[in-house]
Design a protein around this motif. Structure first.
Motif, PDB file in Angstrom:
ATOM      1  N   PHE A   1       4.437   5.040  -4.278  1.00  0.00           N
ATOM      2  CA  PHE A   1       5.424   5.185  -5.350  1.00  0.00           C
ATOM      3  C   PHE A   1       6.063   3.828  -5.639  1.00  0.00           C
ATOM      4  O   PHE A   1       6.433   3.098  -4.723  1.00  0.00           O
ATOM      5  N   THR A   2       6.209   3.498  -6.917  1.00  0.00           N
ATOM      6  CA  THR A   2       6.897   2.270  -7.306  1.00  0.00           C
ATOM      7  C   THR A   2       7.695   2.513  -8.569  1.00  0.00           C
ATOM      8  O   THR A   2       7.369   3.394  -9.366  1.00  0.00           O
ATOM      9  N   THR A   3       8.744   1.729  -8.738  1.00  0.00           N
ATOM     10  CA  THR A   3       9.495   1.774  -9.995  1.00  0.00           C
ATOM     11  C   THR A   3       8.895   0.820 -11.018  1.00  0.00           C
ATOM     12  O   THR A   3       9.393   0.726 -12.136  1.00  0.00           O
ATOM     13  N   SER A   4       7.819   0.120 -10.642  1.00  0.00           N
ATOM     14  CA  SER A   4       7.161  -0.799 -11.566  1.00  0.00           C
ATOM     15  C   SER A   4       5.790  -0.256 -11.960  1.00  0.00           C
ATOM     16  O   SER A   4       5.669   0.904 -12.340  1.00  0.00           O
ATOM     17  N   HIS A   5       4.731  -1.062 -11.853  1.00  0.00           N
ATOM     18  CA  HIS A   5       3.398  -0.648 -12.275  1.00  0.00           C
ATOM     19  C   HIS A   5       2.354  -1.322 -11.383  1.00  0.00           C
ATOM     20  O   HIS A   5       2.673  -2.211 -10.584  1.00  0.00           O
ATOM     21  N   TYR A   6       1.095  -0.894 -11.538  1.00  0.00           N
ATOM     22  CA  TYR A   6      -0.017  -1.418 -10.743  1.00  0.00           C
ATOM     23  C   TYR A   6      -0.911  -2.285 -11.626  1.00  0.00           C
ATOM     24  O   TYR A   6      -1.182  -1.931 -12.786  1.00  0.00           O
ATOM     25  N   THR A   7      -1.371  -3.417 -11.070  1.00  0.00           N
ATOM     26  CA  THR A   7      -2.271  -4.266 -11.839  1.00  0.00           C
ATOM     27  C   THR A   7      -3.597  -3.548 -12.049  1.00  0.00           C
ATOM     28  O   THR A   7      -3.952  -2.620 -11.322  1.00  0.00           O
ATOM     29  N   ARG A   8      -4.338  -3.979 -13.059  1.00  0.00           N
ATOM     30  CA  ARG A   8      -5.641  -3.374 -13.341  1.00  0.00           C
ATOM     31  C   ARG A   8      -6.596  -3.574 -12.162  1.00  0.00           C
ATOM     32  O   ARG A   8      -7.332  -2.657 -11.791  1.00  0.00           O
ATOM     33  N   SER A   9      -6.601  -4.763 -11.573  1.00  0.00           N
ATOM     34  CA  SER A   9      -7.500  -5.012 -10.449  1.00  0.00           C
ATOM     35  C   SER A   9      -7.136  -4.146  -9.258  1.00  0.00           C
ATOM     36  O   SER A   9      -8.011  -3.672  -8.533  1.00  0.00           O
ATOM     37  N   ALA A  10      -5.842  -3.905  -9.035  1.00  0.00           N
ATOM     38  CA  ALA A  10      -5.417  -3.036  -7.944  1.00  0.00           C
ATOM     39  C   ALA A  10      -5.888  -1.601  -8.176  1.00  0.00           C
ATOM     40  O   ALA A  10      -6.335  -0.923  -7.246  1.00  0.00           O
ATOM     41  N   GLN A  11      -5.803  -1.147  -9.421  1.00  0.00           N
ATOM     42  CA  GLN A  11      -6.260   0.213  -9.729  1.00  0.00           C
ATOM     43  C   GLN A  11      -7.760   0.358  -9.533  1.00  0.00           C
ATOM     44  O   GLN A  11      -8.230   1.354  -8.982  1.00  0.00           O
ATOM     45  N   ARG A  12      -8.537  -0.648  -9.985  1.00  0.00           N
ATOM     46  CA  ARG A  12      -9.987  -0.598  -9.791  1.00  0.00           C
ATOM     47  C   ARG A  12     -10.344  -0.587  -8.318  1.00  0.00           C
ATOM     48  O   ARG A  12     -11.196   0.193  -7.876  1.00  0.00           O
ATOM     49  N   GLU A  13      -9.696  -1.461  -7.556  1.00  0.00           N
ATOM     50  CA  GLU A  13      -9.962  -1.526  -6.120  1.00  0.00           C
ATOM     51  C   GLU A  13      -9.615  -0.205  -5.453  1.00  0.00           C
ATOM     52  O   GLU A  13     -10.352   0.296  -4.596  1.00  0.00           O
TER      53      GLU A  13
ATOM     54  N   VAL B   1      -5.913   6.707  -1.806  1.00  0.00           N
ATOM     55  CA  VAL B   1      -4.495   6.579  -2.135  1.00  0.00           C
ATOM     56  C   VAL B   1      -4.271   6.996  -3.583  1.00  0.00           C
ATOM     57  O   VAL B   1      -5.037   6.602  -4.474  1.00  0.00           O
ATOM     58  N   ARG B   2      -3.221   7.769  -3.823  1.00  0.00           N
ATOM     59  CA  ARG B   2      -2.837   8.158  -5.176  1.00  0.00           C
ATOM     60  C   ARG B   2      -1.636   7.319  -5.595  1.00  0.00           C
ATOM     61  O   ARG B   2      -0.698   7.120  -4.818  1.00  0.00           O
ATOM     62  N   LEU B   3      -1.685   6.834  -6.854  1.00  0.00           N
ATOM     63  CA  LEU B   3      -0.695   5.884  -7.334  1.00  0.00           C
ATOM     64  C   LEU B   3       0.272   6.535  -8.321  1.00  0.00           C
ATOM     65  O   LEU B   3      -0.151   7.200  -9.264  1.00  0.00           O
ATOM     66  N   PHE B   4       1.571   6.298  -8.099  1.00  0.00           N
ATOM     67  CA  PHE B   4       2.612   6.826  -8.983  1.00  0.00           C
ATOM     68  C   PHE B   4       3.473   5.659  -9.448  1.00  0.00           C
ATOM     69  O   PHE B   4       4.115   4.986  -8.653  1.00  0.00           O
ATOM     70  N   SER B   5       3.454   5.424 -10.758  1.00  0.00           N
ATOM     71  CA  SER B   5       4.197   4.304 -11.340  1.00  0.00           C
ATOM     72  C   SER B   5       5.637   4.722 -11.632  1.00  0.00           C
ATOM     73  O   SER B   5       6.040   5.878 -11.416  1.00  0.00           O
ATOM     74  N   GLY B   6       6.392   3.761 -12.181  1.00  0.00           N
ATOM     75  CA  GLY B   6       7.761   4.078 -12.571  1.00  0.00           C
ATOM     76  C   GLY B   6       7.815   5.194 -13.595  1.00  0.00           C
ATOM     77  O   GLY B   6       8.679   6.078 -13.532  1.00  0.00           O
ATOM     78  N   GLY B   7       6.865   5.189 -14.539  1.00  0.00           N
ATOM     79  CA  GLY B   7       6.824   6.252 -15.533  1.00  0.00           C
ATOM     80  C   GLY B   7       6.531   7.612 -14.923  1.00  0.00           C
ATOM     81  O   GLY B   7       7.105   8.633 -15.327  1.00  0.00           O
TER      82      GLY B   7
ATOM     83  N   LYS C   1       0.651   9.975   4.095  1.00  0.00           N
ATOM     84  CA  LYS C   1       1.522   8.850   4.412  1.00  0.00           C
ATOM     85  C   LYS C   1       1.865   8.173   3.092  1.00  0.00           C
ATOM     86  O   LYS C   1       0.979   7.959   2.262  1.00  0.00           O
ATOM     87  N   ALA C   2       3.133   7.869   2.915  1.00  0.00           N
ATOM     88  CA  ALA C   2       3.583   7.336   1.622  1.00  0.00           C
ATOM     89  C   ALA C   2       4.313   6.019   1.797  1.00  0.00           C
ATOM     90  O   ALA C   2       4.979   5.783   2.811  1.00  0.00           O
ATOM     91  N   GLN C   3       4.159   5.172   0.787  1.00  0.00           N
ATOM     92  CA  GLN C   3       4.900   3.920   0.730  1.00  0.00           C
ATOM     93  C   GLN C   3       5.672   3.878  -0.578  1.00  0.00           C
ATOM     94  O   GLN C   3       5.195   4.373  -1.609  1.00  0.00           O
ATOM     95  N   VAL C   4       6.865   3.265  -0.532  1.00  0.00           N
ATOM     96  CA  VAL C   4       7.776   3.256  -1.680  1.00  0.00           C
ATOM     97  C   VAL C   4       8.238   1.827  -1.940  1.00  0.00           C
ATOM     98  O   VAL C   4       8.643   1.123  -1.001  1.00  0.00           O
ATOM     99  N   LYS C   5       8.176   1.399  -3.205  1.00  0.00           N
ATOM    100  CA  LYS C   5       8.632   0.067  -3.586  1.00  0.00           C
ATOM    101  C   LYS C   5       9.564   0.160  -4.793  1.00  0.00           C
ATOM    102  O   LYS C   5       9.174   0.649  -5.847  1.00  0.00           O
ATOM    103  N   ASN C   6      10.789  -0.332  -4.629  1.00  0.00           N
ATOM    104  CA  ASN C   6      11.760  -0.355  -5.724  1.00  0.00           C
ATOM    105  C   ASN C   6      11.897  -1.793  -6.203  1.00  0.00           C
ATOM    106  O   ASN C   6      12.632  -2.587  -5.624  1.00  0.00           O
TER     107      ASN C   6
END
Length: 384
Positions: A329-341, A348-354, A298-303
């Motif tokens: 998926f996001t065109t932005s980035h994830y905060t450090r606390s969000a990544q740690r959590e 969940v696997r995280l994909f940034s804008g890069g 299941k995927a979520q997308v944020k632009n």
């Protein structure tokens, strides 16, 4: 003379032996020190032979298999750099926790230095864990953050003990030359950066096994032509209210990858935080008879330009069922606390804008730093 060049590496296991030629614990720690640790209980000290000052405290947590229930289980949380360590008063015949010598040392040092914010004179704690007889695992250099008395009912009797709370500092290793020099002379030189910073500024940098997986904002943002492509996506697929155009782009991207299948957009009216569903095949190149190698996702997308928080990741994670994974998926980035959590809690696997533009450059959906006109037209047609 000390055999310098030796170090203790966090999470590495060492020999603890009565044979001095094989011992990597007591022998290594003591080195040239006359008042080093002895073969005793869980709390030990390394003392300056001239001043009598405890320059280091050594905590050993016994995590080996036990035939009886142990009410004093230590907690060593390497994910967050947090330790709850029980003192040495673990028997009913110990009427007061200070009766245990090690407890008295720690209380005295804590009250005299840590509690008074006298950081330069506070003894570092070297934390070891004993997984089995003859072995110790180094868990890091720590500071004491709290001390309190706890009571436990054991076979109908009350046992009183100290509970020490520690912060494991963000250091991958310690040089034994630092230990030996500080213990012999009181001169604190050569310690890990996280310890030096705490002494200097009072700032606690906790260790985390996930620290190498946590990316900075800059590490998630694209550069060069990839940055141009991300800007093009934001401009041409601008859809601030719904983000549906980017969802379609992600669908096209997945459909062009051979290990993805059955990729579908969720109904707009009831997606509940899920924008796309489908399957990813672990062995798309090597099909197996009678074995299902596909995993539902299941995927979520944020632009958008702002960062993604842990709250948003938890929303997707709450929709992911057992045996499934989440993709964000996001065109932005994830905060450090969000990544740690996320690393410690969510599937969940995280994909940034890069990451997104790096994937797109490997497809025919982008060319020369921009989305192709054809794919943009197809997206608008799909959205209507």
């Amino acid at each position: 003379m000390a055999d310098y060049g030796r170090e203790y590496v966090v999470n590495k296991t060492y020999r603890s032996s009565s044979d001095a030629t094989k011992d990597q614990f007591q022998k290594w720690l003591n080195g040239p020190i006359d008042n080093g640790i002895r073969n005793s209980g869980g709390i030990r000290s390394i003392t300056n032979p001239d001043t009598g000052k405890r320059e280091f405290l050594v905590f050993v947590s016994d995590s080996g298999a036990s035939q009886t229930q142990n009410p004093w289980e230590d907690v060593i949380n390497m994910e967050e750099g947090i330790v709850r360590y029980w003192g040495d008063a673990k028997a009913r015949h110990t009427p007061h926790p200070e009766t245990a010598t090690g407890n008295g040392w720690v209380k005295d040092d804590y009250c005299r230095t840590y509690a008074q914010n006298d950081r330069p004179n506070a003894p570092p704690v070297l934390l070891f864990e004993k997984p089995e007889s003859g072995k110790v695992t180094f868990r890091g250099v720590c500071i004491i953050t709290d001390l309190r008395i706890e009571r436990h009912r054991d076979n109908g009797e009350t046992v009183v003990n100290y509970l020490f709370e520690l912060a494991i500092l963000n250091a991958n290793s310690i040089d034994l030359e630092w230990v030996h020099r500080k213990a012999r002379t009181g001169v604190d030189v050569g310690g890990p950066d996280a310890w030096n910073r705490w002494v200097r500024e009072g700032r606690i940098q906790r260790y985390s096994i996930y620290k190498d997986s946590i990316r900075s904002k800059e590490g998630q943002d694209p550069e060069g032509r990839e940055a141009d492509l991300l800007e093009d996506i934001r401009e041409r697929l601008d859809d601030p209210n719904k983000g549906e155009k980017l969802e379609v782009l992600i669908q096209f991207l997945m459909e062009g990858l051979k290990n993805f299948s059955n990729v579908e957009l969720t109904p707009e009216s009831g997606d509940r935080g899920v924008d796309l569903t489908g399957q990813v095949d672990l062995f798309s190149d090597r099909p197996l008879r009678g074995v299902d190698t596909k995993i539902e996702f299941k995927a979520q997308v944020k632009n958008r330009g702002s960062s993604i928080s842990g709250k948003e990741l938890s929303r997707l994670a709450s929709r992911v069922d057992d045996g499934e994974i989440g993709l964000f998926f996001t065109t932005s980035h994830y905060t450090r606390s969000a990544q740690r959590e996320n690393l410690s809690t969510y599937p969940v696997r995280l994909f940034s804008g890069g990451d997104l533009v790096e994937l797109l450059f490997q497809t025919d959906l982008a060319d020369n730093g921009k989305l192709t006109d054809e794919v943009v037209e197809d997206i608008h047609e799909e959205v209507g």
